[in-house]
Design a protein around this motif. Structure first.
Motif, PDB file in Angstrom:
ATOM      1  N   LEU A 299       8.510   6.300  -2.318  1.00  0.00           N
ATOM      2  CA  LEU A 299       8.821   6.993  -0.995  1.00  0.00           C
ATOM      3  C   LEU A 299       8.091   6.018   0.253  1.00  0.00           C
ATOM      4  CD1 LEU A 299       8.418  10.821  -1.425  1.00  0.00           C
ATOM      5  CD2 LEU A 299      10.745   9.388  -1.054  1.00  0.00           C
ATOM      6  N   ALA A 300       7.045   5.340  -0.279  1.00  0.00           N
ATOM      7  CA  ALA A 300       6.323   4.613   0.647  1.00  0.00           C
ATOM      8  C   ALA A 300       6.163   3.180   0.357  1.00  0.00           C
ATOM      9  CB  ALA A 300       4.938   5.237   0.806  1.00  0.00           C
ATOM     10  N   PRO A 301       7.211   2.388   0.520  1.00  0.00           N
ATOM     11  CA  PRO A 301       7.379   0.969   0.211  1.00  0.00           C
ATOM     12  C   PRO A 301       6.159   0.221   0.469  1.00  0.00           C
ATOM     13  CG  PRO A 301       9.477   1.657   1.023  1.00  0.00           C
ATOM     14  CD  PRO A 301       8.264   2.740   1.269  1.00  0.00           C
ATOM     15  N   VAL A 304       0.416   3.872   2.190  1.00  0.00           N
ATOM     16  CA  VAL A 304       0.228   4.803   3.037  1.00  0.00           C
ATOM     17  C   VAL A 304      -0.044   3.993   4.636  1.00  0.00           C
ATOM     18  CG1 VAL A 304      -1.287   6.431   3.694  1.00  0.00           C
ATOM     19  CG2 VAL A 304      -0.759   6.400   1.320  1.00  0.00           C
ATOM     20  N   LEU A 307       3.061   3.663   6.123  1.00  0.00           N
ATOM     21  CA  LEU A 307       3.507   5.131   6.613  1.00  0.00           C
ATOM     22  C   LEU A 307       2.835   5.418   8.056  1.00  0.00           C
ATOM     23  CD1 LEU A 307       3.783   7.591   3.783  1.00  0.00           C
ATOM     24  CD2 LEU A 307       5.632   6.556   5.040  1.00  0.00           C
ATOM     25  N   LEU A 308       1.557   4.991   7.914  1.00  0.00           N
ATOM     26  CA  LEU A 308       0.917   5.438   9.077  1.00  0.00           C
ATOM     27  C   LEU A 308       1.351   4.659  10.209  1.00  0.00           C
ATOM     28  CD1 LEU A 308      -2.712   5.762   7.657  1.00  0.00           C
ATOM     29  CD2 LEU A 308      -1.260   7.277   8.124  1.00  0.00           C
ATOM     30  N   GLY A 310       3.957   3.549  10.727  1.00  0.00           N
ATOM     31  CA  GLY A 310       5.342   3.782  11.206  1.00  0.00           C
ATOM     32  C   GLY A 310       6.085   2.949  11.776  1.00  0.00           C
ATOM     33  N   LYS A 313      10.803  -0.576   8.274  1.00  0.00           N
ATOM     34  CA  LYS A 313      10.918  -1.453   7.213  1.00  0.00           C
ATOM     35  C   LYS A 313      11.708  -2.773   7.689  1.00  0.00           C
ATOM     36  CE  LYS A 313      13.039  -0.087   3.831  1.00  0.00           C
ATOM     37  NZ  LYS A 313      13.984  -0.369   2.729  1.00  0.00           N
TER      38      LYS A 313
ATOM     39  N   ARG B  92      14.669  -3.016  -1.570  1.00  0.00           N
ATOM     40  CA  ARG B  92      13.656  -3.989  -1.306  1.00  0.00           C
ATOM     41  C   ARG B  92      14.006  -5.111  -1.385  1.00  0.00           C
ATOM     42  NH1 ARG B  92       9.216  -0.199  -3.022  1.00  0.00           N
ATOM     43  NH2 ARG B  92      10.140   1.648  -2.406  1.00  0.00           N
TER      44      ARG B  92
ATOM     45  N   LYS D   4      11.627  11.757   4.506  1.00  0.00           N
ATOM     46  CA  LYS D   4      10.708  11.069   3.395  1.00  0.00           C
ATOM     47  C   LYS D   4       9.109  11.200   3.701  1.00  0.00           C
ATOM     48  CE  LYS D   4      13.794   7.586   1.633  1.00  0.00           C
ATOM     49  NZ  LYS D   4      14.031   6.240   1.981  1.00  0.00           N
ATOM     50  N   ARG D   5       8.914  10.722   5.115  1.00  0.00           N
ATOM     51  CA  ARG D   5       7.550  10.656   5.579  1.00  0.00           C
ATOM     52  C   ARG D   5       7.002  11.981   5.290  1.00  0.00           C
ATOM     53  NH1 ARG D   5       6.673   7.329  10.966  1.00  0.00           N
ATOM     54  NH2 ARG D   5       4.688   7.880  10.387  1.00  0.00           N
ATOM     55  N   LEU D   8       6.287  12.666   1.764  1.00  0.00           N
ATOM     56  CA  LEU D   8       5.006  11.904   1.338  1.00  0.00           C
ATOM     57  C   LEU D   8       3.692  12.598   2.279  1.00  0.00           C
ATOM     58  CD1 LEU D   8       5.347   9.527  -0.292  1.00  0.00           C
ATOM     59  CD2 LEU D   8       4.153   8.349   1.444  1.00  0.00           C
TER      60      LEU D   8
END
Lengths: 323, 291, 243, 428
Positions: A299-301, A304, A307-308, A310, A313, B92, D4-5, D8
């Motif tokens: 879920l978080a390639p 964290v 994610l933070l 944001g 990708k 990826r 998803k976020r 998580l």
């Protein structure tokens, strides 16, 4: 540079030490220090790993070997030669750093999984050497009696806690220093394309070796207080894959190539590991940790941190399909 | 004197064949598909436990039981690749993906260990058959079927895989996909399908290697983690993606270990495969047999 | 009468639009050249036809016995199975397989498998060099041999429509001539429809029935026959260096 | 993407929440009259020592059930608080600190195995806890902790003593000029066993012709080369210090290469586990190994048979070792002795209970005895004996539950039959 080092390392270091002392004074539950020790050790290892793996893309799987090299150096010096603890820590860093140099030369020839497996190889050969050397305790290992607590600490574990706190701070600070300097940018270039970096004037070889040496030396330093934490240092548990793999996974959970990623990852993963162990007393606890690791990777390639931030990708085409 | 050398070498060859069986699946999944499946040894142990279960519950011969579990593992590998591709690989960049995949499969390895200990307990398990204690003598060389049968099965496995990959359409396509995925679509193949098949095959070999494992020595759930380094180094020694290369690498490691035990001391045997690996990496980083 | 039609094709890589408006038609038995210098979108057209680029819009269809079969949105391997093959830019052989293995793989589509031996013989006949080297690993071949192998491999799938992307790239002029001669022969012997992208006008025009010129992602000229193409100002300017 | 976020974040939240729960759980329970007395421990329930850990857990549970059925200790029920240490000693110090300082258990039991027991020793010492040990080799050697009580049948000489039994038996054959091969696993156990063997050999004036170690499983898969190397020396006595996997493989390898020393075995562990016994079956014939319990008439330890009956009926259901000849009786005794001491002293004070156990020795299903007067924390006299298997006809478990097939040949006080010399190895 010197000024920068003093600003980034020494002054915050003193502050961290003070905070550590304050915590040691204020918190009374000893268990707290044990949990913190385990997590801080993971932070130190993860940050050290990140210097090579996160910034340059070389995956070191032999963390346990370099860590144990540090632990063994420190216990041999402390037990047989009764040196100062600080000397032992420096020596631990030096020995692991020299081993790192070896691995560094290896990285000249190979990369990718080949490099990773060579690091396992070096670590296993180290284990064999320890097993076959009676001076290093052989299979029996070292039994260690902790010295009595000394002021201002009321318990020896508080001293160990402060030590590992400073070590992990040092590891993180060094990785931050590297990340923010020209070295960090060169590392990113190496990670993206080694050939391109080489042709545009980055001294990839020297830098790679530098990264490996620094990374391994920090792992050794993180291992220096370990004998006093565990009280029985023997080759199988100290050099196993588990310790290193958790540190490695922590970097991925937190976020690679970013100095605070390993901190977040190690706190999450280390904390989870510790709490799951005491909450679920059966086989299922490994299952839970496994599932959480998988969930994070899927879920978080970018961990964290990704994610933070944001950040979207980046859409990367596979090399072959790039036009 | 010569008898000892001969016997030592024969033991090395026999165990080397088994090593090859363990490493060959990894050689396929990592060498051909670029999937660093470090959970492979875990699946080997799982195969061993399933074989044990079939043997104990239905009294099946382990080699037969091993054949029965192959389809299960094949299907599982096939589906696992589908999932891996859908949720991971397609999202990826290749190199970044490979690094995260290491962590992903580490998680898988943990789950396998947990599930095995929950289902089968943590005791050592092994399977004994009527044939496993028979020893054949050829002059001064004694060959025990407990070692020889797994060796023969491994040889058979390597041959089948070699023929499959070089003589059948799908086998060639898998190689083609490994070498140039885009060009493989242009000859009308579906790379995803080919890769799923290859991953299924990789799992099938893991299953059967597990069968051989449980015939040879007792196994327990956490063995997978500990077996990791050696399996990987053999796969790399052989040049990833080459069934014959893996077989030869397995034999080399087996024989060297056996000779080390006999003439240097058994306490150094664990280092053998790794020292060989470092030498090979220093001399020819792509392994012995990468074309 | 069968034909391949591309209509109002647009395509982009990430946010950069590469094809603005491309329309072209390939009739049965024709050899059509798509001319253009580097970076004008020739290869992109090919990739769109083969379904290798997701971000394209417009119309691409095959008209077969009056029936229209849409190609847009189909997967590459399905398109290959309909009898359309591409010889990609840069050959894209399977580097560690032998010449013969490469060829055999070309006949992977089901409709071609029955005639492997026959097709193999045909390929060896038109490219005798390949027969000499059939056991050699393909990345040890010379550039010209590789191009021959690439073309031969695509012939193995018994295509009706053959797309060739930059056949002359990186080859010595003498070899380019050979390759072009072979392509010309193919058309006659196998009743192929060929779409050829080229930068080398002089060689390509020898075998072309007609052609298009693509500039900055759109078709800027359509030549109905060789002479029209030869006489066109744009062609003169871009390819022949005549102002 | 946002889903998803969200997912998580949820996971992170759960993880963080679980920290606080783990810290806060089970705090503030102070002993009142009806509150249970809590015994804390960590055990290897997963990982390579899981098999032993699980059988110990079952033995403890049976012990607590027995006590609770009788109305508990000091009128209060007894409760077990345990964690899984994954056979990883580095997790142990933290877990014991938690048990003592956060869970505030009244007493502790040790984890399983030398590394784990040693790792928790400083914690026990720091808090002055009574520390009953479960299967460690000389764990107290450097520490010399007063309240460490090792419930392990090997006495002050530890595993080194097993060699004495073995070579004593060999000497009793009357044969002279015997040669010896020593092979041990490359771990602490193996190292100690081979040291002991060398000492013993010196004592009896025997000649060592081979002495080596092999890497533990799974590093060594095939043992035929090493056994062949031993065979090549033609040693009369083959003394082995191995862990379960090695035990099985070495016995098989001996049979396969056709090596028949006059006496074979010694400190091979794992021969008390049902899974291994049934695996080996007739292959055990003629093998000699140190055991702590076998169903022979000369063995009259407390009421161990009654315990084993209960244990065996439960083990089958719980999927742990169905025989229970190895750890369980001692684990039960360890718990039982602790509870008896609490009951007898009427106190929950560590020093009071500790001093009581020190003075009164151990007394439970494995019989009774005193502690080593030298203060090592081991039992005063070894309770190990050498068994020679014979007449095993099948791989059935029932073979090992009847007398006469696992004959005790040394020491004299437990001897249940004459030693067969040379050992009739692998004969049906």
């Amino acid at each position: 540079m010197m000024k920068k080092v003093s600003f980034e390392l020494i002054i915050p270091g003193i502050i961290v030490a003070c905070i550590g002392l304050l915590i040691a004074k204020l918190v009374s539950g000893i268990y707290f220090f044990y949990v913190c020790y385990a997590i801080l050790q993971m932070i130190a290892l993860a940050a050290a790993w990140n210097i090579l793996g996160g910034y340059t893309g070389y995956v070191n799987f032999g963390i346990g070997g370099f860590f144990a090299a540090g632990a063994y150096t420190s216990i041999v010096l402390l037990k047989y030669y009764e040196v100062n603890f600080l000397v032992a820590i420096l020596a631990a860093g030096t020995v692991s750093g020299i081993l790192g140099l070896l691995i560094g030369y290896l990285s000249i020839r190979v990369r990718g999984i080949y490099f990773s497996i060579s690091t396992i190889a070096v670590s296993t050969i180290l284990q064999m050497v320890v097993l076959n050397t009676p001076f290093l305790g052989g299979a029996k290992g070292f039994k260690i009696i902790r010295p009595p607590a000394f002021p201002p600490f009321s318990n020896y574990i508080e001293f160990l806690f402060l030590l590992i706190l400073l070590i992990s701070f040092f590891a993180v600070a060094v990785s931050r220093l590297i990340e923010k300097s020209w070295i960090g940018r060169s590392f990113l270039a190496i990670k993206d394309s080694e050939q391109a970096a080489e042709t545009s004037g980055v001294a990839t070889l020297k830098l790679k070796i530098l990264a490996t040496v620094v990374s391994c030396a920090l792992m050794g330093i993180a291992g220096a207080p370990y004998p006093y934490f565990i009280t029985l240092l023997e080759p199988y548990s100290a050099m196993g894959l588990t310790l290193g793999t958790y540190a490695f996974a922590a970097v991925f959970v937190g976020g690679r190539g970013c100095w605070f990623g390993p901190i977040i990852g190690a706190v999450l993963l280390g904390g989870l590991q510790q709490s799951v162990t005491v909450m679920i007393s059966s086989e299922w606890n490994i299952l839970v940790v496994g599932l959480v690791i998988i969930a994070f990777v899927l879920l978080a390639p970018n961990g964290v941190v990704g994610l933070l931030k944001g950040r979207k990708k980046p859409v990367l085409l596979k090399k072959k399909d790039r036009v | 004197m010569i008898d000892v050398i001969l016997n030592t070498i024969v033991s090395g060859i026999l165990i080397g064949g088994f090593y090859a069986a363990c490493a060959i699946g990894l050689s396929i999944s990592f060498g051909m598909l670029r999937i660093p499946n470090i959970a492979h040894p875990g699946f080997i142990i799982a195969g061993g436990f399933l074989t044990y279960y079939f043997n104990k519950t239905f009294g099946l011969d382990p080699l037969l039981a091993g054949l029965l579990i192959i389809p299960i593992f094949f299907a599982f590998g096939f589906l696992l690749y589908r999932g891996y591709n859908r949720f991971f690989e397609s999202k990826r960049d290749e190199r970044e993906g490979q690094m995260s995949a290491l962590v992903l499969f580490f998680g898988v390895l943990m789950i396998i260990e947990a599930l095995l200990s929950v289902t089968f307990g943590v005791d050592f398990r092994t399977v004994t058959t009527p044939w496993s204690s028979i020893v054949l003598h050829f002059g001064s060389v004694g060959i025990c079927l407990r070692m020889a049968v797994p060796f023969l099965c491994s040889v058979l496995m390597v041959c089948i895989l070699y023929l499959y990959f070089s003589k059948t359409y799908l086998g060639l396509v898998i190689q083609a996909v490994a070498q140039d995925s885009m060009a493989a679509t242009l000859i009308g193949s579906d790379p995803r399908f080919a890769k799923s098949i290859a991953f299924g095959i990789s799992f099938s070999t893991a299953a059967y290697a597990g069968t051989l494992f449980v015939c040879l020595v007792p196994v327990e759930p956490s063995l997978g983690m500990q077996f990791l380094g050696r399996v990987f180094s053999i796969a790399i020694l052989g040049g990833l993606g080459s069934p014959l290369g893996t077989a030869v690498a397995g034999l080399i490691v087996g024989i060297t270990e056996s000779l080390t035990t006999a003439y240097i001391g058994s306490s150094w045997t664990l280092a053998v495969s790794f020292i060989l690996l470092l030498i090979i990496i220093a001399v020819k980083p792509t392994g012995l047999f990468r074309r | 009468m069968n034909k391949l039609v591309v209509n109002n094709l647009k395509a982009s890589y990430q946010s950069v639009q590469v094809l603005h408006d491309v329309s072209l038609t390939l009739h049965e038995g024709e050899t059509v050249i798509l001319l253009g210098t580097n970076g004008n979108g020739k290869s992109t057209v090919m990739k769109c036809i083969m379904g290798m680029l997701k971000s394209c819009s417009g119309e691409i269809y095959l008209e077969r016995d009056g029936q229209r079969i849409d190609l847009l949105g189909k997967k590459t391997h399905d398109i290959v199975n309909m009898g359309i093959t591409l010889v990609p830019e840069g050959r894209r052989l399977f580097p560690y397989l032998t010449v013969k293995e490469n060829l055999v793989l070309g006949s992977y589509p089901h409709h071609a498998r029955g005639d492997v031996d026959e097709n193999l013989d045909y390929c060896y006949e038109i490219f005798p060099r390949l027969k000499e080297r059939h056991r050699q690993i393909s990345n040890t071949l010379s550039g010209g041999e590789r191009q021959m192998l690439a073309i031969a491999r695509s012939l193995m799938s018994k295509p009706e429509i053959l797309l060739i992307d930059e056949a002359s790239m990186g080859l010595a002029p003498v070899i380019v001539r050979d390759v072009m001669v072979q392509i010309g022969r193919l058309k006659d012997q196998r009743k192929l429809s060929i779409l050829l992208t080229e930068q080398n006008f002089n060689q390509a025009i020898k075998i072309a029935d007609r052609g298009y010129i693509i500039v900055h992602g759109s078709i800027s000229y359509e030549g109905k026959n060789k002479d029209e193409l030869m006489g066109n100002d744009l062609v003169k300017k871009i390819f022949l260096g005549i102002e | 993407m946002s889903m998803k976020r969200f997912g998580l974040m949820l996971i992170i939240l759960v993880v963080v929440a679980s920290f606080s729960m783990a810290g806060g759980k089970a705090e503030g329970q102070e002993g009142s009259d009806t509150e249970p007395i809590r015994i804390g421990a960590s055990l290897a329930l997963t990982g390579n020592l899981g098999s032993a850990g699980k059988s110990i857990l079952l033995a403890w549970q049976i012990c607590l059930e027995d006590w609770n059925a009788k109305g508990g200790v000091l009128g209060r029920p007894v409760e077990l608080v345990y964690y899984d240490d994954h056979s990883n000693a580095s997790e142990v110090p933290g877990l014991y600190t938690k048990l003592i300082t956060v869970d505030k258990v009244d007493f502790i039991q040790s984890p399983y195995g030398t590394p784990a027991i040693t790792a928790a020793m400083p914690i026990a010492m720091e808090h002055g806890m009574v520390y009953p040990g479960n299967a460690a080799l000389a764990a107290n050697k450097e520490f010399n902790y007063k309240y460490y009580f090792s419930f392990w049948p090997l006495g002050p000489r530890q595993v080194e003593g097993i060699a004495d039994l073995f070579f004593e038996a060999a000497m009793s054959s009357g044969e002279k000029n015997l040669t010896v091969a020593i092979l041990s696993e490359d771990n602490e156990y193996g190292a100690r066993v081979s040291e002991g063997a060398l000492e013993s050999v010196k004592k009896y004036g025997l000649k060592v012709v081979y002495n080596d170690r092999y890497p533990p499983s799974p590093a060594t898969v095939d043992f035929t080369p090493v056994v062949r190397a031993v065979q090549n020396t033609g040693a009369d006595l083959f003394f082995v210090g191995s862990f379960p996997q090695g035990t099985i493989s070495i016995i098989k390898a001996c049979k396969e290469v056709g090596y028949k020393p006059k006496l074979f075995g010694g400190a091979m562990t794992g021969v008390a586990y049902a899974a291994n016994l049934t695996e080996l079956g007739p292959l055990l014939n003629g093998v000699c190994a140190c055991c702590y319990y076998v169903p022979e008439p000369t063995i009259q330890f407390g009421n161990v048979e009654d315990f084993l009956e209960t244990y065996q009926s439960r083990a089958a259901v719980e999927g742990v070792d169905p025989l229970g000849y190895y750890n369980p009786p001692w684990a039960y005794s360890s718990m039982d002795t602790l509870l008896k001491a609490i009951e007898a002293t009427g106190s929950l004070d560590q020093t009071v209970v500790g001093d009581y156990i020190l003075a009164n020795g151990w007394d439970s299903v494995v019989g009774k005895g005193a502690w080593d007067p030298a203060g090592s924390g081991e039992i005063a006299e070894s309770r190990g004996f050498l068994v020679q298997w014979r007449g095993i006809e099948s791989n059935d478990l029932s073979e090992f539950m009847v007398p006469g097939k696992q004959v005790i040949i040394a020491p004299e006080e437990y001897q249940s039959g004459p030693m067969l010399w040379p050992s009739p190895l692998f004969e049906d």
